[in-house]
Design a protein around this motif. Sequence first.
Motif, PDB file in Angstrom:
ATOM      1  N   LEU A 244       0.816  -1.211   0.000  1.00  0.00           N
ATOM      2  CA  LEU A 244       0.000   0.000   0.000  1.00  0.00           C
ATOM      3  C   LEU A 244       0.853   1.266   0.000  1.00  0.00           C
ATOM      4  O   LEU A 244       0.458   2.290  -0.556  1.00  0.00           O
ATOM      5  N   ALA A 245       2.033   1.185   0.614  1.00  0.00           N
ATOM      6  CA  ALA A 245       2.882   2.373   0.751  1.00  0.00           C
ATOM      7  C   ALA A 245       3.619   2.728  -0.534  1.00  0.00           C
ATOM      8  O   ALA A 245       3.979   3.889  -0.739  1.00  0.00           O
ATOM      9  N   CYS A 246       3.849   1.744  -1.396  1.00  0.00           N
ATOM     10  CA  CYS A 246       4.592   2.021  -2.628  1.00  0.00           C
ATOM     11  C   CYS A 246       3.627   2.459  -3.731  1.00  0.00           C
ATOM     12  O   CYS A 246       2.411   2.414  -3.567  1.00  0.00           O
ATOM     13  N   SER A 247       4.189   2.844  -4.873  1.00  0.00           N
ATOM     14  CA  SER A 247       3.374   3.372  -5.973  1.00  0.00           C
ATOM     15  C   SER A 247       2.962   2.292  -6.976  1.00  0.00           C
ATOM     16  O   SER A 247       2.234   2.580  -7.926  1.00  0.00           O
ATOM     17  N   PHE A 248       3.418   1.063  -6.782  1.00  0.00           N
ATOM     18  CA  PHE A 248       3.182   0.023  -7.789  1.00  0.00           C
ATOM     19  C   PHE A 248       1.701  -0.279  -7.971  1.00  0.00           C
ATOM     20  O   PHE A 248       1.234  -0.500  -9.095  1.00  0.00           O
ATOM     21  N   LEU A 249       0.970  -0.296  -6.861  1.00  0.00           N
ATOM     22  CA  LEU A 249      -0.457  -0.592  -6.953  1.00  0.00           C
ATOM     23  C   LEU A 249      -1.193   0.525  -7.692  1.00  0.00           C
ATOM     24  O   LEU A 249      -2.135   0.259  -8.449  1.00  0.00           O
ATOM     25  N   ASP A 250      -0.737   1.753  -7.487  1.00  0.00           N
ATOM     26  CA  ASP A 250      -1.319   2.883  -8.234  1.00  0.00           C
ATOM     27  C   ASP A 250      -1.092   2.698  -9.732  1.00  0.00           C
ATOM     28  O   ASP A 250      -1.985   2.948 -10.544  1.00  0.00           O
ATOM     29  N   ASP A 251       0.128   2.277 -10.089  1.00  0.00           N
ATOM     30  CA  ASP A 251       0.451   2.048 -11.506  1.00  0.00           C
ATOM     31  C   ASP A 251      -0.418   0.941 -12.092  1.00  0.00           C
ATOM     32  O   ASP A 251      -0.902   1.050 -13.221  1.00  0.00           O
ATOM     33  N   LEU A 252      -0.609  -0.112 -11.316  1.00  0.00           N
ATOM     34  CA  LEU A 252      -1.413  -1.236 -11.791  1.00  0.00           C
ATOM     35  C   LEU A 252      -2.869  -0.828 -11.980  1.00  0.00           C
ATOM     36  O   LEU A 252      -3.486  -1.123 -13.017  1.00  0.00           O
ATOM     37  N   LEU A 253      -3.417  -0.128 -10.981  1.00  0.00           N
ATOM     38  CA  LEU A 253      -4.827   0.266 -11.054  1.00  0.00           C
ATOM     39  C   LEU A 253      -5.059   1.432 -12.010  1.00  0.00           C
ATOM     40  O   LEU A 253      -6.199   1.733 -12.352  1.00  0.00           O
ATOM     41  N   GLU A 254      -3.976   2.067 -12.455  1.00  0.00           N
ATOM     42  CA  GLU A 254      -4.089   3.109 -13.480  1.00  0.00           C
ATOM     43  C   GLU A 254      -4.641   2.525 -14.786  1.00  0.00           C
ATOM     44  O   GLU A 254      -5.213   3.240 -15.610  1.00  0.00           O
ATOM     45  N   LEU A 255      -4.492   1.224 -14.945  1.00  0.00           N
ATOM     46  CA  LEU A 255      -4.964   0.550 -16.155  1.00  0.00           C
ATOM     47  C   LEU A 255      -6.486   0.470 -16.215  1.00  0.00           C
ATOM     48  O   LEU A 255      -7.047  -0.030 -17.193  1.00  0.00           O
ATOM     49  N   ARG A 256      -7.165   0.965 -15.167  1.00  0.00           N
ATOM     50  CA  ARG A 256      -8.630   1.074 -15.216  1.00  0.00           C
ATOM     51  C   ARG A 256      -9.070   2.210 -16.135  1.00  0.00           C
ATOM     52  O   ARG A 256     -10.214   2.244 -16.578  1.00  0.00           O
ATOM     53  N   ASP A 257      -8.147   3.140 -16.380  1.00  0.00           N
ATOM     54  CA  ASP A 257      -8.453   4.308 -17.211  1.00  0.00           C
ATOM     55  C   ASP A 257      -8.511   3.889 -18.686  1.00  0.00           C
ATOM     56  O   ASP A 257      -7.492   3.533 -19.278  1.00  0.00           O
ATOM     57  N   GLU A 258      -9.694   3.954 -19.263  1.00  0.00           N
ATOM     58  CA  GLU A 258      -9.865   3.542 -20.661  1.00  0.00           C
ATOM     59  C   GLU A 258      -9.180   4.494 -21.636  1.00  0.00           C
ATOM     60  O   GLU A 258      -8.908   4.128 -22.776  1.00  0.00           O
ATOM     61  N   GLU A 259      -8.901   5.719 -21.192  1.00  0.00           N
ATOM     62  CA  GLU A 259      -8.291   6.714 -22.072  1.00  0.00           C
ATOM     63  C   GLU A 259      -6.829   6.971 -21.715  1.00  0.00           C
ATOM     64  O   GLU A 259      -6.289   8.050 -22.013  1.00  0.00           O
ATOM     65  N   LEU A 260      -6.175   5.994 -21.115  1.00  0.00           N
ATOM     66  CA  LEU A 260      -4.769   6.129 -20.735  1.00  0.00           C
ATOM     67  C   LEU A 260      -3.925   6.358 -21.989  1.00  0.00           C
ATOM     68  O   LEU A 260      -4.040   5.625 -22.975  1.00  0.00           O
TER      69      LEU A 260
END
Length: 433
Positions: A244-260
């Motif tokens: 939870l403290a690192c940014s990796f989960l944010d990067d992974l869940l960024e893939l929810r963005d259909e317009e990435l």
Amino acid sequence: MNWKEVLRRRLATPNTDPNNQKSEQELKDEEMDLFTKYYSEWKGGRKNTNELYKTIPRFYYRLPAEDEVLLQKLREESRAVFLQRKSRELLDNEELQNLWFLLDKHQTPPMIGEEAMINYENFLKVGEKAGPKCKQFFTAKVFAKLLHTDSYGRISIMQFFNYVMRKVWLHQTRIGLSLYDVAGQGYLRESDLENYILELIPTLPQLDGLEKSFYSFYVCTAVRKFFFFLDPLRTGKIKIQDILACSFLDDLLELRDEELSKESQETNWFSAPSALRVYGQYLNLDKDHNGMLSKEELSRYGTATMTNVFLDRVFQECLTYDGEMDYKTYLDFVLALENRKEPAALQYIFKLLDIENKGYLNVFSLNYFFRDEIFDMVKPKDPLKISLQDLINSNQGDTVTTILIDLNGFWTYENREALVANDNENSADLDDT
């Protein structure tokens, strides 16, 4: 009664009856019996004045053994009920919308540009109306944390709402990860994290194009980054708190963005293009198509300029099977070389450079790869050796390791002045045209 004296006199009394002589073992047993008797009598005469020990709650419960199936099931069900209760305590979408409505209604003028603000008095009013689930957010500590330089002593409504959203997301994610914590000890094993990511794939629109046959390779690629950086001691498990403290989960869940954007996908290790790139490189290196990489095959990695001595060290130190490298080991290799400024990557490369396993790089080690001017770049505390901490503190770790392991990096460093001069000449030519 002085039980010590009684015991001493009793044992000192000689036994003069020749028909009743006792063996040495019998005498020892009798001594222990007498000691226990008199000590118990003595202790029983002293009342324990502190009765609080009787109210101390039990704080240790052993984990069920593998053959205690019923206890294991009971523990799993108890954890599931606990996590469900915690999940119900979180704000849902409707409650978040209501919170935003209340904050907007109680904003304190004047606005700063388009930024709505709220003072402490209205902040407390919203807290009273928002409901018990929101109580934890409406504290003086939270307000002070978000208070910056506003001359009216207010905080930004948007910043506060984002703070609440972030906290809710963290708790939701922690609960979600905890469902995969089979041991229930606050960490995930490699197989636990693999299951989490595998079940997450269908919820990430940016991975819709992945073939199901590639799922196992994608999961391996994704999980490896977590373990390479968050499990430096290679224990085979990672704390949920660290995830939870690192940014990796944010990067992974960024893939929810259909317009990435395409650029964001290319720089995100967890994106489909990135995973396919890494796996495609592995397949291209595997010339004999046996699913493993030999030293000769790995030598073609990147620009095919890695030194032979460095490749020798890779295959000496890294996990191999009959002298060949599998995909998981290859991923560690790639992560180290692509993130040379990170401490975990430097630790990986440092281990390869430390040919004598001394925990530092001395003149002999560096001469083995390069020459002494590296000491001038790093400026270590000890002039005769370079520690991992020296390498990190120098901010030259990526340059030093590139020089030591890559012939192209060595050549670039050696010719850096000529390259700069050449670039300047080219720029001047362009200006003239």
